[in-house]
Each structure stands twice: as structure tokens, then as C-alpha cells.
Design a protein around this motif. Structure first.
Motif, short mmCIF file in Angstrom:
data_model
loop_
_atom_site.label_atom_id
_atom_site.label_comp_id
_atom_site.label_asym_id
_atom_site.label_seq_id
_atom_site.Cartn_x
_atom_site.Cartn_y
_atom_site.Cartn_z
N TYR A 1 5.39 -12.00 -8.51
CA TYR A 1 6.53 -11.39 -9.20
C TYR A 1 7.60 -12.45 -9.44
O TYR A 1 8.04 -13.13 -8.50
CB TYR A 1 7.13 -10.24 -8.39
CG TYR A 1 8.14 -9.45 -9.20
CD1 TYR A 1 7.75 -8.31 -9.88
CD2 TYR A 1 9.46 -9.87 -9.32
CE1 TYR A 1 8.67 -7.60 -10.66
CE2 TYR A 1 10.37 -9.17 -10.10
CZ TYR A 1 9.96 -8.04 -10.76
OH TYR A 1 10.86 -7.35 -11.55
N VAL B 1 5.07 -3.89 -9.71
CA VAL B 1 4.43 -3.87 -8.40
C VAL B 1 3.32 -2.83 -8.38
O VAL B 1 2.21 -3.08 -7.87
CB VAL B 1 5.46 -3.60 -7.30
CG1 VAL B 1 4.79 -3.44 -5.94
CG2 VAL B 1 6.50 -4.71 -7.26
N ALA C 1 -0.71 -3.36 -7.82
CA ALA C 1 -1.35 -2.71 -6.68
C ALA C 1 -2.49 -1.79 -7.10
O ALA C 1 -3.58 -1.80 -6.50
CB ALA C 1 -0.32 -1.94 -5.87
N LYS D 1 -3.03 -9.23 -3.18
CA LYS D 1 -1.76 -9.49 -2.50
C LYS D 1 -0.68 -9.73 -3.54
O LYS D 1 -0.95 -10.29 -4.61
CB LYS D 1 -1.88 -10.72 -1.59
CG LYS D 1 -0.68 -10.95 -0.67
CD LYS D 1 -1.01 -11.96 0.41
CE LYS D 1 0.09 -12.01 1.47
NZ LYS D 1 -0.27 -12.91 2.58
N ILE D 2 0.54 -9.30 -3.24
CA ILE D 2 1.69 -9.47 -4.13
C ILE D 2 2.73 -10.32 -3.42
O ILE D 2 3.12 -10.01 -2.29
CB ILE D 2 2.30 -8.11 -4.54
CG1 ILE D 2 1.25 -7.24 -5.24
CG2 ILE D 2 3.51 -8.32 -5.45
CD1 ILE D 2 1.71 -5.82 -5.50
N THR E 1 11.59 -4.75 -3.93
CA THR E 1 11.38 -4.82 -2.48
C THR E 1 10.91 -3.48 -1.93
O THR E 1 9.99 -3.42 -1.11
CB THR E 1 12.68 -5.26 -1.78
OG1 THR E 1 13.05 -6.55 -2.28
CG2 THR E 1 12.49 -5.34 -0.28
N LYS F 1 7.29 -2.97 -2.94
CA LYS F 1 6.37 -3.78 -2.12
C LYS F 1 6.17 -3.13 -0.75
O LYS F 1 5.06 -3.12 -0.22
CB LYS F 1 6.90 -5.20 -1.99
CG LYS F 1 6.75 -6.03 -3.25
CD LYS F 1 7.51 -7.35 -3.18
CE LYS F 1 6.91 -8.31 -2.20
NZ LYS F 1 7.62 -9.62 -2.22
N ARG F 2 7.24 -2.61 -0.18
CA ARG F 2 7.14 -1.96 1.12
C ARG F 2 6.18 -0.77 1.05
O ARG F 2 5.36 -0.56 1.95
CB ARG F 2 8.52 -1.49 1.59
CG ARG F 2 8.50 -0.84 2.97
CD ARG F 2 9.85 -0.25 3.33
NE ARG F 2 10.89 -1.25 3.45
CZ ARG F 2 11.91 -1.39 2.61
NH1 ARG F 2 12.02 -0.57 1.56
NH2 ARG F 2 12.81 -2.31 2.80
N TYR G 1 2.32 -1.72 0.56
CA TYR G 1 1.67 -2.50 1.62
C TYR G 1 0.61 -1.65 2.30
O TYR G 1 0.84 -0.52 2.69
CB TYR G 1 2.70 -2.96 2.65
CG TYR G 1 2.06 -3.69 3.82
CD1 TYR G 1 1.47 -4.93 3.63
CD2 TYR G 1 2.02 -3.11 5.08
CE1 TYR G 1 0.86 -5.60 4.68
CE2 TYR G 1 1.42 -3.78 6.14
CZ TYR G 1 0.84 -5.02 5.93
OH TYR G 1 0.23 -5.67 6.97
N ILE H 1 1.36 -8.07 1.14
CA ILE H 1 2.61 -8.58 0.56
C ILE H 1 3.05 -9.79 1.38
O ILE H 1 2.59 -9.99 2.50
CB ILE H 1 3.74 -7.52 0.53
CG1 ILE H 1 4.11 -7.07 1.95
CG2 ILE H 1 3.32 -6.32 -0.31
CD1 ILE H 1 5.36 -6.19 2.01
#
Length: 429
Positions: free
Chosen positions: A129, A190, A194, A205-206, A215, A218-219, A222, A227
Motif C-alpha cells: 500500500y 486492502v 485480501a 501479505k499486505i 490501518t 489491515k487489522r 489479518y 500484515i
């Protein structure tokens, strides 16, 4: 800006409160991100394009979603020659640094005759990103993509919000080994990485920084993908004695303050007069910075000058566990050796943190918000994985099988026990 004096009786209490204070984004974004992820997972590309219109005010469709090879080449060619040369230098140094991290595969035979070992292999696909707008930095591309390429990742998919792609960013993508670039940003980017979205295939994986929406996304993803980290505002601690130039140290502190109003810059010095000189120099330099508004707010709300003996500096640094720490002192190694918690350390008066942001070769993606207590910066290890290898012959199994049966039975797992016991019966026959 806060001022703390080690000699004051309330120092320990007030410093602890300062160190533990959280610098969180006040905006509540979780509900929006949840809805975006749910929609992209269910609808795929249609949802991604809808959110691009809604959030980015951009007309993107499947025909222009992907940045073409020609666009990348033309953009990179438009980059100023001196910037292209700097990108090439940085990319080479970052690659060399990270390639030295490569661990070795291993196989060995232990005392039972069992063969054990491990094998390292690269991830297959990684998403990077890259923020747009003011935060469109070529160094972000280099620091996230070059280690992936050095690890042997075969597909590196870069996502960035719709809009004009800066020539330096395209030149960095070209130098870093990025294999595809997509015009999509925010939580929807994101989600696309995913879950997949039309031509954007899912990754393993990001990595890469982003705003609060990125953010939070991404959380949430996961577990579906890996991540890198949940990055917070930038941080720097400078440990400096009075033998430094005040303007140098002021600039070092402002180098992080200019990132974000929530960034944190802290000076630890044993010389109160020098601390005052640095504070005055910061006020003077703020007047000349194009980023002065953000830097001034950061320094006002989260900056600090701590007057303390240099011998106490390592303990104070560990309490803060900062993203970056500089030791601008006569013997930087002596102090640095006593620090356990820091994302990156910069040793000596001629090693400003900015050198690590660009061309030193080490990675500038580092733990923030005291996460250096338990995590490390981005590295080759983020793009490889270890597979364990076990090989037993009849003799080795005879030595290890009885303990396997005993432990399996103790855990109430009879099929586990039987799997070993049957083989033990064969070895006894």
C-alpha cells in the motif's frame, strides 16, 4: 512542548505519564471499514469501483484500474535525473542490506538418528500500500517492495489512491521490482488485496503505511492475509550532549514532527543551556518549513525536552521504546549497547535519522507506539517463511515413539497415541 528535569522530585511520575500517553486518531472509522470490507468481499470489483467514486471522487473502471507498463515507463522517464540517481542508489543499498539478512536452510541428524531441519521460502504474492497525495513518497515504495523482491517474492502488487502518480513514485516502483500497480486506495484497496476483486488477485501479505481507514482495514483482514504492522505516528528520541550544534539537533527533531501533528520528538540532554538553545532553534526553523504547521502542532502537543544525566538516557529510551533514537554523543556505542527497546538506532553526530529514511540501506518501516518492546522493523524475514522438516527411520522412531504415546494419552488424544503405537508394534515384531 513539555520540559522534564531529572533532578525534580516528581520526575519519575510525570515522565511515566508522558511515556504512557497514547497518540491515537480520534476519528471513529471502524464501522465504515467494516462495511467496506463486507461489500468488497461480497461484490468484488463492483464495490471497489463504487467506493473509489464515493471516497476518492474518482471515475475508475476496469479499463483504467491498472497502471500500464507504458504509463510506468513514461512516468519514470519524467522523473528528474538526480532523483532517479538517488532512487537507484537507495534501491541498491536497501537490496544489499536486506539480502545479508537471508538465513540458511539446515538439516542435521540428532542422537536418535532422526533427521531434523528447516527450509526458508519466499511468499508467493505481496501487496504494497502506497499512500497518495501529500504522503506519496518514493521511499515508501522502496522500503516495502525492495525487501520483498530481495526475498524472492514473485508477485508484488502495489495499490495507491486514484489520481496523478508522481514520476518519482513510478521510478521507485520500477527500480524496486513492483510487478503491477492498481489505482485503488483506502480500505477498499486492502479488501481487494485480501479477498480479490476482479483483475486484482488476492495476495498473501499486505505491507505499507496508510491512514486510519487503511490501518483499521489491515487489522480486520489479518488472518485472511498477513500484515506488517499497525503503524502509529512517527517518533524520534535524540540523546545529545552540549557539544552538538543546536541547529543540527533541532532539524533532527523536526524531521519527525513534520510528518504528522501527532508525531513525537523528544530531546534528552544533560545540558540545560543546550536544551534551551535547541528549543529556540526549533522555533526559528519552524518559520521556514513548508511543513511548519504540522510540525509546530506536533512539537507543541507531543514534543519534550528532558534534562537528565546521560548515564540515565538508556533507561529513559527503554521506557519510551521509540521508533527512532539518535545518540549524538562522544561515545554513542556505549549508550546504545544498554538500550533494549528501539526500532532503529543512529550512532554519532554525523548520523541523522534522515539518512536511515532514504539511503543507509536499513528499513524505515519501524515499530511505533512502544511496539519496539516486542517487534522489529520490516525486513527480509517479513517476506519469507520457515518450513520445518522431520525425517525418522525405524531406529529413530523406536527411540521417540514411546514418549509420543505417553504424551498423546495424557492429553486424551487416542488417535495420536495409536498412530505411534501401531508403528511401535511393527518395530517390535
Amino acid at each position: 512542548m513539555r520540559r522534564f528535569d531529572f533532578s525534580q522530585p516528581d520526575f519519575a511520575q510525570t515522565f511515566a505519564a508522558f511515556a504512557d500517553a497514547r497518540r491515537e486518531t480520534p476519528e471513529d472509522v471502524e464501522a465504515i471499514v467494516r462495511d467496506v470490507l463486507t461489500a468488497v468481499k461480497a461484490e468484488g470489483l463492483a464495490a471497489v469501483l463504487r467506493f473509489a467514486r464515493q471516497f476518492d471522487r474518482a471515475e475508475v473502471d476496469e479499463s483504467n484500474l491498472r497502471v500500464t507498463e507504458e504509463e510506468i515507463a513514461q512516468g519514470a522517464a519524467a522523473c528528474a535525473p538526480e532523483v532517479r540517481e538517488a532512487i537507484a542508489l537507495a534501491a541498491g543499498r536497501i537490496r544489499a542490506y536486506h539480502e545479508r539478512q537471508r538465513p540458511a536452510d539446515a538439516r542435521f541428524v540428532d542422537e536418535t538418528g532422526a533427521e531434523l531441519g528447516w527450509r526458508w521460502s519466499p511468499l508467493e504474492a505481496v501487496g504494497v500500500y502506497v499512500p497518495g497525495g501529500r504522503a506519496a513518497y518514493p521511499s515508501t515504495v522502496l522500503m516495502n517492495a525492495v525487501p520483498a523482491a530481495a526475498a524472492g517474492v514473485s508477485r508484488i502488487a502495489m495499490v495507491t489512491p486514484p489520481g496523478k502518480l508522481q514520476p518519482a513514485v513510478l521510478a521507485a516502483a520500477q527500480a524496486a521490482g513492483v510487478t503491477e500497480i492498481w489505482r485503488v486506495g483506502g480500505a477498499q484497496a486492502v479488501a481487494a488485496l485480501a479477498y480479490g476483486a476482479g483483475p486484482i488477485k488476492p495476495v498473501d501479505k499486505i505491507v505499507g503505511p496508510g491512514n486510519a481507514f487503511v490501518t483499521a482495514a489491515k487489522r480486520r483482514v489479518y488472518g485472511v492475509v498477513g500484515i506488517d504492522a499497525l503503524a502509529g505516528p512517527s517518533e524520534i528520541v535524540v540523546v545529545a550532549d552540549g557539544q552538538n550544534r543546536a541547529d543540527w539537533i533541532a532539524a533532527d527533531l523536526l524531521s519527525q514532527a513534520e510528518h504528522d501533528p501527532a508525531a513525537q520528538s523528544i530531546l534528552i540532554t544533560d545540558d540545560a543551556a543546550f536544551g534551551a538553545a535547541v528549543a529556540a532553534e526549533i522555533e526559528a526553523q519552524l518559520k521556514t518549513l513548508s511543513t511548519g504547521e504540522a510540525a509546530a502542532q506536533s512539537w507543541r502537543d507531543h514534543g519534550a525536552i528532558i534534562i537528565a544525566p546521560l548515564d540515565e538516557a538508556p533507561a529513559l529510551v527503554d521506557r519510551l521504546a521509540p521508533e527512532h533514537v539518535e545518540f549524538a554523543v562522544a561515545d554513542p556505542d556505549a549508550l546504545a549497547e544498554r538500550v533494549r527497546h528501539a526500532g532503529a538506532m543512529f550512532l554519532g553526530r554525523w548520523t541523522p535519522e534522515a539518512i536511515g529514511d532514504y539511503v543507509a540501506g536499513s528499513n524505515h518501516v519501524l515499530p511505533t507506539s512502544r511496539a519496539a518492546r516486542f517487534s522489529s522493523g520490516l525486513s527480509l524475514y517479513d517476506f519469507i517463511k520457515r518450513t520445518s522438516i522431520v525425517k525418522c527411520d525405524e531406529r529413530a522412531f523406536a527411540a521417540l515413539g514411546p514418549a509420543t504415546v505417553a504424551l498423546a494419552e495424557s492429553e486424551g488424544l487416542p488417535a495420536h497415541a495409536r498412530s505411534a503405537a501401531l508403528r511401535l508394534g511393527q518395530t517390535k515384531s
